[in-house]
Motif scaffolding. Structure first.
Motif, PDB file in Angstrom:
ATOM      1  N   SER A   1      57.372 -10.228 -88.555  1.00  0.00           N
ATOM      2  CA  SER A   1      57.215 -11.555 -89.132  1.00  0.00           C
ATOM      3  C   SER A   1      55.735 -11.911 -89.139  1.00  0.00           C
ATOM      4  O   SER A   1      54.931 -11.320 -88.436  1.00  0.00           O
ATOM      5  CB  SER A   1      58.012 -12.593 -88.334  1.00  0.00           C
TER       6      SER A   1
ATOM      7  N   ARG B   1      68.409 -17.347 -99.306  1.00  0.00           N
ATOM      8  CA  ARG B   1      67.743 -16.231 -98.633  1.00  0.00           C
ATOM      9  C   ARG B   1      66.829 -16.749 -97.530  1.00  0.00           C
ATOM     10  O   ARG B   1      66.770 -16.205 -96.438  1.00  0.00           O
ATOM     11  CB  ARG B   1      66.955 -15.410 -99.651  1.00  0.00           C
TER      12      ARG B   1
ATOM     13  N   TYR C   1      66.993 -15.860 -93.434  1.00  0.00           N
ATOM     14  CA  TYR C   1      65.915 -15.360 -92.586  1.00  0.00           C
ATOM     15  C   TYR C   1      65.719 -16.238 -91.358  1.00  0.00           C
ATOM     16  O   TYR C   1      65.349 -15.757 -90.288  1.00  0.00           O
ATOM     17  CB  TYR C   1      64.606 -15.249 -93.359  1.00  0.00           C
TER      18      TYR C   1
END
Length: 166
Positions: free
Chosen positions: A13, A139, A143
């Motif tokens: 990330s 989406r 996440y």
């Protein structure tokens, strides 16, 4: 790995850039400057189960607002509806008024405000499909539900590593 790499490059990330000002996500849970548009998802003021996908195209300033299943917003009557105004307000909080004005190419004067941005829009209604923006929102939510990890995320493995020589 290159010894000069920043520590965050080793993780799956990246750091998130904080908004210019704090946002309340209940009204506009998703806003982005992408695909040549200011676009996002805006909650309905009257129905908790309904959301609107709103967008303003950069340059032409054409706008659209419809439910996530492409039913047109009833507030589009020759000018931007309240969902589009809320989208602009939240974009200003997220990105800053100057950045939003530059992105949309709006002539809003020196002291850019939400009202100046909205009044500077010269386009009209132009239907655009809501599915792409709504899918990006879903989406984005997916996440957020992933557990923290330092391991690569499988569906993002195709991104090239920066500085890697093969």
């Amino acid at each position: 790995m290159n010894a000069d790499s920043a520590a965050w490059e080793q993780y799956s990330s990246a750091r998130v850039v904080s908004p210019v000002q704090p946002r309340k996500l209940a009204k506009v849970p998703f806003v982005e400057l992408a695909d040549g548009r200011l676009q996002g998802v805006v909650s309905s003021g009257s129905d908790i189960d309904r959301v609107y996908v709103s967008s303003i195209t950069a340059g032409t300033h054409s706008y659209n607002c419809s439910t996530n299943n492409n039913r047109p917003c009833g507030g589009l009557r020759g000018s931007p509806c309240k969902h589009l105004q809320a989208l602009v307000e939240e974009a200003v909080l997220q990105y800053g008024a100057d950045r939003v004005a530059r992105y949309l190419r709006v002539e809003a004067g020196e002291n850019v405000s939400v009202a100046g941005l909205v009044s500077g829009l010269r386009g009209g209604h132009e239907s655009t499909p809501a599915a792409v923006v709504f899918n990006r929102f879903l989406r984005h939510l997916a996440y957020l539900e992933l557990p923290e990890t330092t391991e690569p995320i499988v569906e993002l493995h195709w991104f090239p590593a920066t500085g890697a020589v093969r």
